[in-house]
Design a protein around this motif. Structure first.
Motif, PDB file in Angstrom:
ATOM      1  N   VAL A 134       1.304   2.019  -5.782  1.00 33.79           N
ATOM      2  CA  VAL A 134       2.397   1.102  -5.454  1.00 33.79           C
ATOM      3  C   VAL A 134       1.892  -0.032  -4.567  1.00 33.79           C
ATOM      4  N   TRP A 135       0.968   0.260  -3.658  1.00 35.81           N
ATOM      5  CA  TRP A 135       0.483  -0.733  -2.700  1.00 35.81           C
ATOM      6  C   TRP A 135      -0.474  -1.739  -3.330  1.00 35.81           C
ATOM      7  N   CYS A 193      -3.256  14.576  -2.059  1.00 34.72           N
ATOM      8  CA  CYS A 193      -4.041  13.670  -2.905  1.00 34.72           C
ATOM      9  C   CYS A 193      -3.156  12.935  -3.908  1.00 34.72           C
ATOM     10  N   ALA A 214       0.066  12.311  -3.550  1.00 33.72           N
ATOM     11  CA  ALA A 214       0.884  11.376  -2.770  1.00 33.72           C
ATOM     12  C   ALA A 214       0.082  10.130  -2.378  1.00 33.72           C
ATOM     13  N   LEU A 215      -1.170  10.319  -1.964  1.00 30.42           N
ATOM     14  CA  LEU A 215      -2.014   9.177  -1.611  1.00 30.42           C
ATOM     15  C   LEU A 215      -2.297   8.301  -2.825  1.00 30.42           C
ATOM     16  N   TYR A 239      -0.406   7.872  -5.553  1.00 30.97           N
ATOM     17  CA  TYR A 239       0.773   7.108  -5.931  1.00 30.97           C
ATOM     18  C   TYR A 239       1.158   6.082  -4.867  1.00 30.97           C
ATOM     19  N   THR A 240       0.846   6.344  -3.621  1.00 21.72           N
ATOM     20  CA  THR A 240       1.048   5.337  -2.577  1.00 21.72           C
ATOM     21  C   THR A 240       0.129   4.156  -2.821  1.00 21.72           C
ATOM     22  N   TRP A 241      -1.126   4.430  -3.138  1.00 19.41           N
ATOM     23  CA  TRP A 241      -2.075   3.364  -3.449  1.00 19.41           C
ATOM     24  C   TRP A 241      -1.642   2.609  -4.704  1.00 19.41           C
ATOM     25  N   ARG A 259       0.746  -5.060  -4.770  1.00 18.73           N
ATOM     26  CA  ARG A 259       1.516  -5.858  -3.816  1.00 18.73           C
ATOM     27  C   ARG A 259       0.646  -6.534  -2.754  1.00 18.73           C
ATOM     28  N   ARG A 260      -0.587  -6.116  -2.638  1.00 19.55           N
ATOM     29  CA  ARG A 260      -1.426  -6.721  -1.598  1.00 19.55           C
ATOM     30  C   ARG A 260      -1.734  -8.163  -1.963  1.00 19.55           C
TER      31      ARG A 260
END
Length: 80
Positions: free
Chosen positions: A60-61, A51, A53-54, A56-58, A64-65
């Motif tokens: 960062v993402w 959770c 990791a998801l 922090y991935t979101w 940028r979208r």
């Protein structure tokens, strides 16, 4: 702010010696120890790690979208 929070959380789960009173070593030596300290009540440590990791991935993402809108607000120009 989120980077500081992540670093504090990593420090917390990687140093079980800071939490327990009778442990002589300060760093976790196995993945099992990290998973044990990462658990959140009844939620297993592996689920908590995934959770985080998801999230922090979101984090960062998301900035940028690109917006695929053809309207003015999608381009960044607003007429008043």
């Amino acid at each position: 702010m989120f980077l500081i929070l992540l670093l504090a959380w990593v420090l917390k789960i990687s140093t079980p010696g800071l939490q327990a009173e009778n442990i002589s070593r300060t760093l976790a030596r196995s993945l099992q120890e990290i998973l044990q300290t990462a658990r959140l009540g009844p939620i297993p440590g592996g689920v908590v790690l995934v959770c985080v990791a998801l999230f922090y991935t979101w984090l960062v993402w998301a900035p940028r979208r690109t917006h695929q809108d053809s309207e003015e607000i999608g381009v960044g120009e607003v007429h008043v």
